[in-house]
Write a protein that holds these residues in place. Structure first.
Motif, PDB file in Angstrom:
ATOM      1  N   PRO A 114       0.868  -1.186   0.000  1.00  0.00           N
ATOM      2  CA  PRO A 114       0.000   0.000   0.000  1.00  0.00           C
ATOM      3  C   PRO A 114       0.901   1.232   0.000  1.00  0.00           C
ATOM      4  N   ILE A 115       0.394   2.359  -0.483  1.00  0.00           N
ATOM      5  CA  ILE A 115       1.179   3.582  -0.292  1.00  0.00           C
ATOM      6  C   ILE A 115       0.739   4.149   1.048  1.00  0.00           C
ATOM      7  N   TYR A 116       1.696   4.405   1.907  1.00  0.00           N
ATOM      8  CA  TYR A 116       1.394   4.748   3.298  1.00  0.00           C
ATOM      9  C   TYR A 116       1.057   6.229   3.429  1.00  0.00           C
ATOM     10  N   TYR A 117       0.188   6.537   4.395  1.00  0.00           N
ATOM     11  CA  TYR A 117      -0.137   7.950   4.642  1.00  0.00           C
ATOM     12  C   TYR A 117       1.125   8.662   5.094  1.00  0.00           C
ATOM     13  N   VAL A 118       1.412   9.751   4.417  1.00  0.00           N
ATOM     14  CA  VAL A 118       2.682  10.430   4.647  1.00  0.00           C
ATOM     15  C   VAL A 118       2.799  10.998   6.074  1.00  0.00           C
ATOM     16  N   ASN A 119       1.642  11.277   6.671  1.00  0.00           N
ATOM     17  CA  ASN A 119       1.639  11.886   8.011  1.00  0.00           C
ATOM     18  C   ASN A 119       2.052  10.950   9.130  1.00  0.00           C
ATOM     19  N   ASP A 120       1.818   9.641   8.911  1.00  0.00           N
ATOM     20  CA  ASP A 120       2.075   8.688   9.992  1.00  0.00           C
ATOM     21  C   ASP A 120       3.558   8.449  10.175  1.00  0.00           C
ATOM     22  N   LYS A 121       3.900   8.110  11.426  1.00  0.00           N
ATOM     23  CA  LYS A 121       5.264   7.666  11.651  1.00  0.00           C
ATOM     24  C   LYS A 121       5.233   6.153  11.415  1.00  0.00           C
ATOM     25  N   PRO A 122       6.077   5.632  10.526  1.00  0.00           N
ATOM     26  CA  PRO A 122       5.945   4.202  10.226  1.00  0.00           C
ATOM     27  C   PRO A 122       6.233   3.327  11.441  1.00  0.00           C
ATOM     28  N   HIS A 123       5.374   2.339  11.688  1.00  0.00           N
ATOM     29  CA  HIS A 123       5.598   1.437  12.812  1.00  0.00           C
ATOM     30  C   HIS A 123       5.801   0.021  12.291  1.00  0.00           C
ATOM     31  N   ILE A 124       5.790  -0.923  13.220  1.00  0.00           N
ATOM     32  CA  ILE A 124       6.137  -2.286  12.862  1.00  0.00           C
ATOM     33  C   ILE A 124       5.162  -2.879  11.820  1.00  0.00           C
ATOM     34  N   GLY A 125       3.891  -2.422  11.842  1.00  0.00           N
ATOM     35  CA  GLY A 125       2.894  -2.903  10.875  1.00  0.00           C
ATOM     36  C   GLY A 125       3.263  -2.479   9.454  1.00  0.00           C
ATOM     37  N   HIS A 126       3.611  -1.195   9.290  1.00  0.00           N
ATOM     38  CA  HIS A 126       4.022  -0.728   7.955  1.00  0.00           C
ATOM     39  C   HIS A 126       5.300  -1.453   7.527  1.00  0.00           C
ATOM     40  N   ALA A 127       6.210  -1.607   8.499  1.00  0.00           N
ATOM     41  CA  ALA A 127       7.477  -2.275   8.190  1.00  0.00           C
ATOM     42  C   ALA A 127       7.194  -3.703   7.720  1.00  0.00           C
ATOM     43  N   HIS A 157      -2.931  -9.518   4.413  1.00  0.00           N
ATOM     44  CA  HIS A 157      -2.380 -10.161   5.616  1.00  0.00           C
ATOM     45  C   HIS A 157      -3.075  -9.611   6.858  1.00  0.00           C
ATOM     46  N   GLY A 158      -2.811 -10.286   7.994  1.00  0.00           N
ATOM     47  CA  GLY A 158      -3.457  -9.867   9.246  1.00  0.00           C
ATOM     48  C   GLY A 158      -2.720  -8.687   9.876  1.00  0.00           C
ATOM     49  N   TRP A 159      -3.076  -8.405  11.106  1.00  0.00           N
ATOM     50  CA  TRP A 159      -2.475  -7.271  11.814  1.00  0.00           C
ATOM     51  C   TRP A 159      -1.460  -7.735  12.833  1.00  0.00           C
ATOM     52  N   ILE A 197      -1.595  -6.126   0.943  1.00  0.00           N
ATOM     53  CA  ILE A 197      -2.293  -5.126   1.767  1.00  0.00           C
ATOM     54  C   ILE A 197      -2.557  -5.713   3.153  1.00  0.00           C
ATOM     55  N   GLY A 198      -2.853  -4.840   4.109  1.00  0.00           N
ATOM     56  CA  GLY A 198      -3.347  -5.306   5.400  1.00  0.00           C
ATOM     57  C   GLY A 198      -4.856  -5.464   5.289  1.00  0.00           C
ATOM     58  N   LYS A 199      -5.443  -6.225   6.202  1.00  0.00           N
ATOM     59  CA  LYS A 199      -6.886  -6.505   6.082  1.00  0.00           C
ATOM     60  C   LYS A 199      -7.734  -5.241   6.275  1.00  0.00           C
ATOM     61  N   ASP A 200      -7.123  -4.174   6.797  1.00  0.00           N
ATOM     62  CA  ASP A 200      -7.851  -2.922   7.009  1.00  0.00           C
ATOM     63  C   ASP A 200      -8.285  -2.267   5.699  1.00  0.00           C
ATOM     64  N   ILE A 201      -7.608  -2.593   4.595  1.00  0.00           N
ATOM     65  CA  ILE A 201      -7.966  -1.934   3.336  1.00  0.00           C
ATOM     66  C   ILE A 201      -8.423  -2.967   2.285  1.00  0.00           C
ATOM     67  N   LEU A 202      -9.142  -3.964   2.805  1.00  0.00           N
ATOM     68  CA  LEU A 202      -9.634  -5.045   1.945  1.00  0.00           C
ATOM     69  C   LEU A 202     -10.697  -4.536   0.964  1.00  0.00           C
ATOM     70  N   ASN A 262      -2.120   4.863  -8.073  1.00  0.00           N
ATOM     71  CA  ASN A 262      -0.645   4.843  -8.014  1.00  0.00           C
ATOM     72  C   ASN A 262      -0.076   3.563  -8.626  1.00  0.00           C
ATOM     73  N   TYR A 263      -0.845   2.460  -8.481  1.00  0.00           N
ATOM     74  CA  TYR A 263      -0.324   1.173  -8.937  1.00  0.00           C
ATOM     75  C   TYR A 263      -0.137   1.122 -10.455  1.00  0.00           C
ATOM     76  N   ILE A 264      -0.876   2.002 -11.178  1.00  0.00           N
ATOM     77  CA  ILE A 264      -0.690   1.989 -12.640  1.00  0.00           C
ATOM     78  C   ILE A 264      -0.023   3.273 -13.136  1.00  0.00           C
ATOM     79  N   SER A 308      -4.276  -5.806  20.983  1.00  0.00           N
ATOM     80  CA  SER A 308      -4.973  -4.710  20.300  1.00  0.00           C
ATOM     81  C   SER A 308      -4.165  -4.225  19.112  1.00  0.00           C
ATOM     82  N   LYS A 309      -4.903  -3.706  18.132  1.00  0.00           N
ATOM     83  CA  LYS A 309      -4.235  -3.211  16.935  1.00  0.00           C
ATOM     84  C   LYS A 309      -3.377  -2.010  17.312  1.00  0.00           C
ATOM     85  N   MET A 310      -2.207  -1.949  16.710  1.00  0.00           N
ATOM     86  CA  MET A 310      -1.348  -0.805  17.016  1.00  0.00           C
ATOM     87  C   MET A 310      -1.912   0.429  16.348  1.00  0.00           C
TER      88      MET A 310
HETATM   89  N1  MSP Z   1      -2.925   5.212   2.306  1.00  0.00           N
HETATM   90  C1  MSP Z   1      -3.700   4.069   2.559  1.00  0.00           C
HETATM   91  C2  MSP Z   1      -3.418   2.980   1.554  1.00  0.00           C
HETATM   92  C3  MSP Z   1      -3.581   3.371   0.135  1.00  0.00           C
HETATM   93  S1  MSP Z   1      -3.096   2.097  -0.943  1.00  0.00           S
HETATM   94  C4  MSP Z   1      -3.598   2.566  -2.431  1.00  0.00           C
HETATM   95  C5  MSP Z   1      -3.400   3.524   3.951  1.00  0.00           C
HETATM   96  N2  MSP Z   1      -2.253   3.887   4.489  1.00  0.00           N
HETATM   97  S2  MSP Z   1      -1.706   3.426   5.945  1.00  0.00           S
HETATM   98  O1  MSP Z   1      -0.555   4.243   6.201  1.00  0.00           O
HETATM   99  O2  MSP Z   1      -2.744   3.481   6.908  1.00  0.00           O
HETATM  100  O3  MSP Z   1      -1.181   1.970   5.772  1.00  0.00           O
HETATM  101  C6  MSP Z   1      -2.015   0.869   5.889  1.00  0.00           C
HETATM  102  C7  MSP Z   1      -1.199  -0.384   5.693  1.00  0.00           C
HETATM  103  O4  MSP Z   1      -0.109  -0.435   6.641  1.00  0.00           O
HETATM  104  C8  MSP Z   1      -1.954  -1.649   5.987  1.00  0.00           C
HETATM  105  O5  MSP Z   1      -2.755  -2.051   4.936  1.00  0.00           O
HETATM  106  C9  MSP Z   1      -0.822  -2.595   6.249  1.00  0.00           C
HETATM  107  O6  MSP Z   1      -0.188  -2.913   5.048  1.00  0.00           O
HETATM  108  C10 MSP Z   1       0.103  -1.738   7.078  1.00  0.00           C
HETATM  109  N3  MSP Z   1      -0.251  -1.789   8.500  1.00  0.00           N
HETATM  110  C11 MSP Z   1      -0.561  -0.732   9.297  1.00  0.00           C
HETATM  111  N4  MSP Z   1      -0.785  -1.188  10.556  1.00  0.00           N
HETATM  112  C12 MSP Z   1      -0.613  -2.519  10.604  1.00  0.00           C
HETATM  113  C13 MSP Z   1      -0.576  -3.482  11.620  1.00  0.00           C
HETATM  114  N5  MSP Z   1      -0.822  -3.210  12.878  1.00  0.00           N
HETATM  115  N6  MSP Z   1      -0.245  -4.751  11.274  1.00  0.00           N
HETATM  116  C14 MSP Z   1       0.091  -5.087   9.997  1.00  0.00           C
HETATM  117  N7  MSP Z   1       0.061  -4.197   9.027  1.00  0.00           N
HETATM  118  C15 MSP Z   1      -0.399  -2.944   9.241  1.00  0.00           C
HETATM  119  O7  MSP Z   1      -4.205   2.774   4.467  1.00  0.00           O
END
Ligand code: MSP
Length: 623
Positions: A10-23, A284-286, A254-259, A229-231, A292-294
């Motif tokens: 997924p393309i991650y929200y630029v505002n967030d600090k990346p955590h273990i889930g994004h990693a 994938h799962g969380w 993707i994570g299951k949050d954006i199914l 973005n994917y295309i 609890s979800k991070m």
């Molecule tokens: N910007 C949207 C995605 C757009 S894709 C066209 C978005 N961004 S996000 O920053 O919230 O990232 C979500 C993704 O981060 C999840 O789908 C997953 O890949 C990863 N994760 C974020 N938290 C997570 C966990 N706690 N566990 C596992 N992965 C998680 O949604």
């Protein structure tokens, strides 16, 4: 034959600090990419950032800066982390780049021209945190913050017209949504009539977005922008040849949050554009923290940088890949991390490496020329190795990464058993050749295991292959047909000890932790040479220092040494001692010193390190 393979995160929200889930998602994509590259496929691995939307606009307003500048400042958080995690992506897309916004506009225009976008008034509950309209039921569930009732005119995409076509596609393509329970979840969702998708926001409410080409008062709504973005990255509707090569994508991870957004919004948008659908969307799962979800708002996120600094990048990659059964949730805890590290990496793998290298060094001076063990047991090890290669390759292809790791580690345990049974340290007394053969067979099996683990722990496995002297060309058994020469190395996975202190908090220490450890490279810079003492005299005003003259490679040198309390002058003359010959010169008690004598101290006594031989030893290098 080389194949083209395309994988995305997924393309991650630029505002967030990346955590273990994004990693996690990003490492997973990296592991799969590395596996594909090892199999000679052309890989396009895409990741990137989702930069438009209300949250970014608000954050920029608070800081009183331009939103673009705000985004630019956030980018290194991600890029630096990916670098630390050894993420080898091929492209990094930002939704504020021209190459993306141009294509989003072209797509919007073509979908509009086709009649799949219409203007309408809509009233509904809007979640600012999620940046989307939510249903009443979702609002009641209480999972959303910042809900507002909003009535406004907007543009809508006719998602509903593609509902049946989508259901048919999902049913006809069993690998389209994986794992299977996620596919069923989407099919369940599609049992109810599908609403059309609101794709715009009036500029009065949101300016930080891509302007609609057919109405300059509006910008696109987050998903219609982000999914494209994917295309856009691989150059749809441009001269870029990558689109034809790589689309349809092999895996959207993707994570299951954006199914729903990926399995319903995205395919229907693609149907309207008239483009093939992705081959597989894998959810994938969380990663959970104490079940609890991070999330940033709960404040329970785990920072990957901390873990990398403490345990090393490959241990983190290993843990995340080994511990999560793909498709299910997993709990992250420091205890389980350390347990897994100690049992798999320190005990099974790390010990195997040091066992083989120590024995080869001890009995064969680091060098075995040829000749595998040909006993039945060795033959079984070879067959198991070849079977493991096939099994692990299949498991990787099916994204069963945790199974692939477990299969490899079970093979590693087999190698340890083989060494224990064959006991090469005993064989060496009766049959030197056989002992060498056993070690060569074990090293070959270790080489194969390291190749299988290369996508998971690239740096450490490269190191093992380097230590063993692997030429990398041979993927089957017989990589050491011309023998092997072991390189020296530090412990690859030192055990982590846990001490519980009185307050019951966990204190971690590496076994035998010594402060100020010197690396092998630092030590290698020290030159030790044998020299002979020519004369010695006491230094005025000092009880402990001698000024000593030595003969080092037929050159006279003066050294000041604190051995006066331990040696009389006449005991020293003629002694062949070991000197550090490349020490910076220094003045001690006003006397110049160009080197240092080696001595060992025990309790109150001190003994010079000396050479017994009577032969002239001037300047010999000591190893
Ligand atoms: N910007 C949207 C995605 C757009 S894709 C066209 C978005 N961004 S996000 O920053 O919230 O990232 C979500 C993704 O981060 C999840 O789908 C997953 O890949 C990863 N994760 C974020 N938290 C997570 C966990 N706690 N566990 C596992 N992965 C998680 O949604």
């Amino acid at each position: 034959m080389k194949k083209d393979f395309y994988i995305t995160t997924p393309i991650y929200y630029v505002n967030d600090k990346p955590h273990i889930g994004h990693a996690y998602t990003t490492i997973l994509a990296d592991v799969i990419s590395r596996f594909q590259r090892l199999n000679n496929n052309n890989v396009m691995f895409l990741t990137g950032l989702d930069e438009h939307g209300q949250k970014v606009e608000q954050a920029a307003n608070i800081n009183n800066i331009d939103p673009q500048l705000h985004c630019d400042e956030m980018v290194p958080r991600f890029k630096d982390l990916w670098k630390k995690l050894d993420i080898n992506y091929n492209d990094f897309i930002r939704t504020t780049e021209d190459r993306h916004t141009k294509i989003v506009k072209k797509i919007l225009q073509s979908v509009f021209d086709k009649g799949d976008i219409y203007f309408d008034e809509y009233e509904g509950l809007y979640s600012i945190s999620e940046e989307r309209f939510i249903t009443e039921k979702e609002a009641e569930d209480g999972n959303f913050r910042d809900i507002k009732k909003i009535k406004e005119k907007n543009y809508f995409f006719k998602m509903s017209s593609y509902q049946q076509k989508l259901i048919d596609h999902i049913k006809a393509n069993p690998n389209f949504i994986l794992p299977i329970h996620r596919k069923n979840e989407v099919l369940g969702f599609l049992k109810k009539p599908l609403n059309d998708l609101c794709i715009s926001r009036p500029k009065s409410r949101l300016k930080w977005g891509i302007e609609l080409p057919f109405d300059s008062e509006y910008v696109t709504y987050v998903w219609f922008d982000a999914l494209i973005n994917y295309i856009s990255s691989i150059g749809l509707m441009s001269d870029d040849k990558r689109f034809n090569r790589y689309w349809p994508v092999n895996f959207h991870l993707i994570g299951k949050d954006i199914l729903t957004t990926h399995c319903v919004y995205w395919p229907t948008i693609l149907m309207s554009i008239g483009i093939e659908l992705p081959q597989t969307i894998f959810a994938h799962g969380w990663w959970l923290n104490k079940d609890s979800k991070m999330s940033k708002s709960i404040g329970n996120v785990i920072d990957p940088i901390d873990l990398i600094d403490r345990y090393g990048v490959d241990s983190l990659r290993y843990y995340l890949m080994r511990e999560m059964v793909l498709g299910h949730d997993a709990n992250f805890s420091q205890n389980s991390f350390i347990k897994r590290y100690n049992s798999d990496l320190a005990n099974d793998l790390g010990n195997l490496v040091s066992r083989i290298t120590n024995l080869v060094n001890k009995f064969f001076k680091g060098n075995i020329h040829s000749g595998y063990d040909i006993s039945d047991e060795a033959r079984n090890l070879e067959i198991a190795g070849i079977n493991t290669i096939e099994l692990v390759n299949n498991q990787f292809s099916e994204l069963k990464i945790n199974d692939a790791i477990e299969s490899t580690m079970s093979y590693v345990r087999n190698i340890n058993k083989y060494i224990e049974n064959r006991a090469p340290w005993k064989l060496v007394k009766t049959n030197l050749k056989l002992s060498a053969g056993v070690l060569l067979s074990a090293a070959e099996a270790l080489r194969i295991s390291s190749l299988l683990l290369l996508p998971i722990m690239p740096k450490k496995m490269e190191k093992i292959l380097y230590i063993l002297g692997d030429d990398r060309l041979n993927k089957g058994w017989n990589g050491f047909k011309n023998g092997m020469k072991i390189k020296s190395h530090d412990s690859l996975f030192p055990r982590i000890e846990i001490d519980s202190d009185k307050n019951n908090s966990t204190v971690i220490k590496k076994k035998n932790a010594i402060k100020n450890l010197v690396s092998i490279d630092e030590f290698n810079r020290i030159e030790l040479k044998v020299a002979q003492i020519i004369s010695a005299e006491k230094i005025k005003d000092s009880n402990s220092l001698y000024k000593i003259e030595i003969n080092l490679e037929n050159e006279k040198r003066q050294i000041v040494s604190g051995i006066a309390k331990y040696y009389k002058i006449d005991e020293l003359i003629g002694k062949k001692i070991v000197a550090v010959s490349n020490l910076n010169s220094a003045k001690i008690f006003g006397v110049e010193s160009n080197g240092m004598l080696l001595a060992a101290k025990k309790g109150k006594s001190l003994t010079l390190v000396t050479c017994k031989s009577n032969k002239a030893m001037n300047g010999k290098r000591v190893y």
